[in-house]
Design an enzyme around this catalytic site. Structure first.
Site, PDB file in Angstrom:
ATOM      1  N   SER A  23       6.913  -4.383   7.802  1.00 20.18           N
ATOM      2  CA  SER A  23       6.364  -5.219   8.880  1.00 20.18           C
ATOM      3  C   SER A  23       7.101  -6.540   9.054  1.00 20.18           C
ATOM      4  O   SER A  23       6.506  -7.624   9.017  1.00 20.18           O
ATOM      5  CB  SER A  23       4.874  -5.465   8.633  1.00 20.18           C
ATOM      6  OG  SER A  23       4.217  -4.238   8.482  1.00 20.18           O
ATOM      7  N   ASP A  75       4.529  -2.374  11.276  1.00 17.49           N
ATOM      8  CA  ASP A  75       3.086  -2.124  11.167  1.00 17.49           C
ATOM      9  C   ASP A  75       2.436  -1.990  12.538  1.00 17.49           C
ATOM     10  O   ASP A  75       1.461  -1.256  12.714  1.00 17.49           O
ATOM     11  CB  ASP A  75       2.394  -3.221  10.357  1.00 17.49           C
ATOM     12  CG  ASP A  75       2.664  -4.625  10.889  1.00 17.49           C
ATOM     13  OD1 ASP A  75       3.555  -4.786  11.752  1.00 17.49           O
ATOM     14  OD2 ASP A  75       2.001  -5.573  10.433  1.00 17.49           O
ATOM     15  N   ARG A 124       0.825  -1.203   0.000  1.00 17.75           N
ATOM     16  CA  ARG A 124       0.000   0.000   0.000  1.00 17.75           C
ATOM     17  C   ARG A 124       0.858   1.251   0.000  1.00 17.75           C
ATOM     18  O   ARG A 124       1.868   1.319   0.695  1.00 17.75           O
ATOM     19  CB  ARG A 124      -0.883   0.003   1.256  1.00 17.75           C
ATOM     20  CG  ARG A 124      -2.333   0.126   0.908  1.00 17.75           C
ATOM     21  CD  ARG A 124      -3.258  -0.074   2.096  1.00 17.75           C
ATOM     22  NE  ARG A 124      -2.698   0.134   3.385  1.00 17.75           N
ATOM     23  CZ  ARG A 124      -3.221   0.992   4.286  1.00 17.75           C
ATOM     24  NH1 ARG A 124      -4.250   1.732   3.982  1.00 17.75           N
ATOM     25  NH2 ARG A 124      -2.702   1.102   5.486  1.00 17.75           N
TER      26      ARG A 124
END
Length: 913
Positions: free
Chosen positions: A595, A649, A531
């Site tokens: 992450s 994350d 993203r």
């Protein structure tokens, strides 16, 4: 003279009436009893009040009533009074559905009832041996159901500890001991035969199951005989004393203890108190002593003595028989109250007891018996009204139709008890239509049916698989303690190298405070989707956040290819994003949510320690991911980016939620992967210079247990998953709780059960054998309360399976156990973090917010509630708000970047290496 006699008779009559008036309960009094019983039912179900509740609401671990498909040959034992029954029960299903029973009754001598536990169970096994000889079945290892009609605490259908003896039993060394173990030990001592002990149940549960075999609406069992008790099917979500929320479980109320806390003192009489004081368990089972056959005759005897002492009966003469405890048996109440029995016959019964009575005496004795038994039936009716109303409210029904299975000599033989009981229930529960079905075959048949249902529903192997995944609060507290120790190992410079929980400093020094502003780009890489966000934070009237998002796929060949290809792909996506949003000419600050476990010495540096979540790009581990990304961007040469922060994350989630709630100081991800971060005191972080203030620590808790610390709770299925993973021996905690592995865990359990003939009639399809075919999203669909079973059928059909209704129920049960285990383990580790925060702050009560994200938490219908509930049980001294991160971790990366943009000097630090 006539007037004086009449006055004397009237006075005597009034004294008798006044004495019996204490046994007459009006409608308002019965409503109060009903409402008090309801309160005690709820208290017994709740974990925080269970220990002090007088109605213990003991879980029976019976999850279903019979459905007619049960079959097989079973041995049943029935112990609950002075007689002990042994039965062989043969159950046939299908068109010729039937139950055939063969039994023998054995006496339990008084000296054995009050002797030692070993003597009692040796006697029981002697009776079983005699019966098996009689049936010629000593060489057959039959499945056994044991109806054991005393208050017990169960942790499984075959794990039963005796709480206390009742009904005149007082055998020593039995209370707080496992009944099954005592029976097995006695079988071993005799060394003549062996039995497969599948289930131990209360007589009340056995009665319910017996009647449910004939009437599918039967979900309540009532015993009204020597003892008094009720069981019923309760929703699992209401039973706080056991793990699990789905489906139902039978609860053995043990309502005989109602009133032990003094809540019904206003309706107890002096005669009740005299009976109680003279009993073997004074102060206990007060409701039972007012309602059961063991005590009603004794209450009558106490009243007769009182009336005789006052010259109102038997010419004032108290005979030796009348002084004898237990001489007036409850069966005499049934006989005396019979409408067909003339007063002359009543006198004959009294003469058998050595009581020389007149006709007037016989009338009074009949009235005394009527008052005592009428009150007993009314009290049982009030208690039953509380239970049927609770079931109706559980189900959200305007009107409930339900059946009660009943057994017991008082209900069967007393001429009026059943009618008064039914009338009372009808009056006090007007929104319920309650039918009563008499159990003609006793509770022994019920024990066999429970054994059959248990084998059909779960089977011995399934019970073993699933119950090893259920954790008591004691186990969770132990896991919490272990994780707390790992947190401390990871923070210490000396022990960090060997700690499984790495406690990585993130160099994020605070959560958002509302002053952040600017235009930022956030990258979010942590799974198959990548993203990119543009985040604008402004302060025109109030702080607002605007976000524009693009999602890019990360192909499998790139995930498993070279690091160069991976970061070239990230740079290409970023270039495309900037082109679409016309910002290629701007050099915006970038926050990178990466992450995976990284070591950081400053905010804009992240050295990858190890890949997780199926990523295996080569040449990246041990490298700074910021440098790799800058290199890829520079190679393109068509735009510039200022990467100011790299964050996990989990940290991004905490910062996102911290923007909305400044008390947020913990972040958790429960999705494809799992992790947690929190704000730790700098003075405790030995890996970084400085003692002032706080810093966010990325725990990387997925590796908890990599040193073998969780071996005692891992299953063979967990080990199979680990062996088949890309990183065997690593991230063991994550493999037990995260969405990436839960579906596969369920698949492995279903294959094992099918192979053992417990599911799908033993059929295994190629699809079911294919790794990854059962996804975690399927668990979420199957556990939905209304459509879960239809979803199970649909999903299993796609796997080539034609499941029966029982198969769908069993699969739903497996899914619930696996997801509940995940929520419980996450709750235990989160609880350890919360207690650390509380200790750090030196406060008696912690108030904090946990920011949380991840598909498992968001999409699973029960996960969030289970997690919250378990955390609050484990750390009652913490007030925790769970705040869902609606905007994902990308916004959090922008918040970190905004903070770094304002305080560029605070994002660096030095490791003490």
């Amino acid at each position: 003279m006539v007037t004086a006699v009449a006055q004397r008779l009237l006075s005597q009559r009034k004294q008798v009436d006044d004495t019996l008036a204490h046994f007459s309960l009006n409608r308002d009094q019965l409503r109060v009893v009903r409402d008090k019983m309801r309160v005690e039912l709820e208290r017994g179900l709740r974990k925080d009040s269970h220990s002090s509740a007088s109605v213990k609401m003991l879980p029976a671990f019976v999850f279903q009533t019979p459905d007619g498909t049960e079959r097989g040959k079973y041995l049943a034992l029935d112990l609950g009074g002075t007689n002990f029954r042994v039965l062989v029960v043969k159950i046939r299903s299908g068109i010729r559905k039937s139950v055939r029973m063969y039994n023998k009754i054995y006496a339990i001598p008084h000296e054995i009832m009050q002797g030692t536990g070993e003597e009692l169970f040796d006697h029981i096994v002697h009776c079983i041996s005699d019966f098996l000889d009689y049936m010629g079945m000593k060489n057959t290892r039959l499945p056994l159901g044991f109806t054991f009609s005393f208050p017990c605490r169960q942790t499984g259908i075959d794990k039963v500890n005796l709480v206390s003896w009742t009904k005149g039993f007082k055998a020593t060394d039995c209370e707080d001991h496992d009944v099954v173990d005592m029976l097995r030990d006695a079988i071993k001592r005799r060394n003549e035969f062996d039995l497969d002990i599948v289930a131990v149940v209360n007589d009340t549960v056995g009665t319910m199951m017996t009647c449910a075999y004939e009437d599918s609406k039967c979900e309540i069992g009532l015993i009204a005989g020597t003892g008094s008790n009720v069981c019923y099917m309760e929703d699992m979500r209401n039973i706080e004393t056991v793990e699990g929320d789905e489906g139902q479980m039978c609860v053995n109320t043990e309502w005989g203890g109602f009133g032990e806390n003094g809540c019904i003192e206003d309706i107890r009489t002096k005669f009740d108190r005299e009976v109680d004081e003279g009993s073997l368990n004074s102060g206990k089972q007060r409701f039972e002593k007012m309602t059961s056959g063991m005590y009603l005759g004794e209450i009558v005897r106490q009243i007769l003595i009182d009336l005789t002492k006052r010259g109102l009966l038997f010419r004032g003469r108290i005979t030796e028989p009348l002084k004898t405890r237990g001489i007036f048996e409850t069966k005499f109440l049934s006989q005396i109250e019979s409408d067909r029995l003339a007063l002359l016959q009543v006198r004959c019964i009294l003469q058998q007891l050595g009581l020389d009575s007149t006709c007037d005496d016989s009338i009074i004795v009949k009235e005394v018996c009527g008052a005592v038994s009428h009150r007993a039936a009314q009290l049982c009716g009030a208690g039953m009204a509380a239970i049927v109303e609770k079931i109706r409210e559980n189900r959200g029904l305007e009107h409930l139709e339900i059946t009660v299975g009943v057994d017991g000599t008082l209900y069967k033989l007393h001429p009026h008890f059943s009618r008064v009981l039914k009338d009372t229930v009808r009056d006090l529960a007007p929104k319920c239509t309650v039918s009563f079905v008499l159990s003609e075959d006793g509770s022994g048949k019920g024990a066999a049916l429970i054994t059959a249902v248990a084998r059909r529903y779960c089977g011995g192997a399934q019970q073993q698989y699933l119950y090893s995944m259920r954790f008591s609060d004691e186990t969770l507290l132990e896991i919490m303690s272990r994780f707390r120790r790992e947190l401390e190992k990871g923070l210490s410079q000396d022990t960090n190298p060997t700690a499984t929980v790495k406690m990585l400093p993130t160099f994020v020094r605070s959560i958002p405070d509302g002053t952040e502003k600017g235009d930022f780009i956030a990258l979010d890489l942590g799974g198959s989707n990548f993203r990119i966000l543009r985040v604008k934070v402004s302060h025109e009237k109030k702080q607002t956040v605007q976000m524009e998002t693009e999602i890019y796929d990360t192909p499998e060949d790139i995930i498993h290819g070279s690091g160069t290809r991976l970061f070239d792909h990230v740079a290409e996506c970023l270039g495309d994003f900037m082109e679409k949003h016309k910002i290629k000419d701007k050099k915006l600050p970038v926050g990178f949510t990466f992450s995976f476990p990284c070591a950081q010495t400053k905010l804009d540096e992240g050295i990858l320690l190890t890949w997780t979540k199926r990523f295996k790009a080569s040449g990246v581990e041990g490298m700074d991911v910021v440098k790799l990304l800058n290199k890829a961007i520079k190679k393109r040469g068509d735009y510039e980016a200022d990467i100011m922060a790299v964050v996990n994350d989990t940290v991004g989630t905490m910062m996102t939620c911290g923007f909305d709630d400044h008390r947020c100081e913990v972040g958790i991800i429960i999705g494809t992967g799992t992790n947690a971060c929190y704000m730790e005191e700098m003075r405790h972080i030995e890996l970084v210079e400085g003692d002032e203030g706080r810093m966010c620590i990325n725990t990387e808790w997925g590796a908890f247990g990599d040193d073998g610390m969780l071996e005692d709770i891992r299953t063979d299925f967990d080990r199979d998953i680990d062996r088949g993973s890309l990183n065997p021996g690593k991230q063991l905690f994550e493999k037990m709780v995260s969405g990436m592995y839960m579906g596969e865990l369920v698949r492995l359990i279903l294959v094992k059960m099918a192979r053992e003939g417990l599911l799908f009639e033993g059929r295994i399809t190629p699809e079911l054998l294919t790794k990854g075919k059962f996804e975690t999203k399927h668990i979420s669909a199957i556990e939905k309360s209304k459509e879960g079973l239809s979803k199970a059928k649909e999903i299993l059909a796609r796997l080539g399976v034609e499941p029966s209704a029982d198969d769908c129920i069993a699969v739903q049960h497996v899914c619930a156990i696996v997801s509940f285990r995940s929520a419980s383990l996450v709750a235990a580790t989160l609880a350890a973090i919360l207690t650390r925060l509380k200790d750090n702050k030196h406060v008696p009560r912690l108030k904090t917010t946990v920011g949380i994200d991840g598909s498992l938490y968001k999409m699973h219908p029960q996960y969030a509630r289970r997690l919250h509930k378990t955390v609050r049980r484990l750390v009652p001294e913490c007030d925790v708000r769970f705040l869902l991160s609606e905007s994902g971790s990308g916004k959090g990366a922008a918040m970190v970047t905004a903070w770094a943009y304002r305080f560029p000097g605070l994002g660096s630090g030095r490791h003490k290496f």
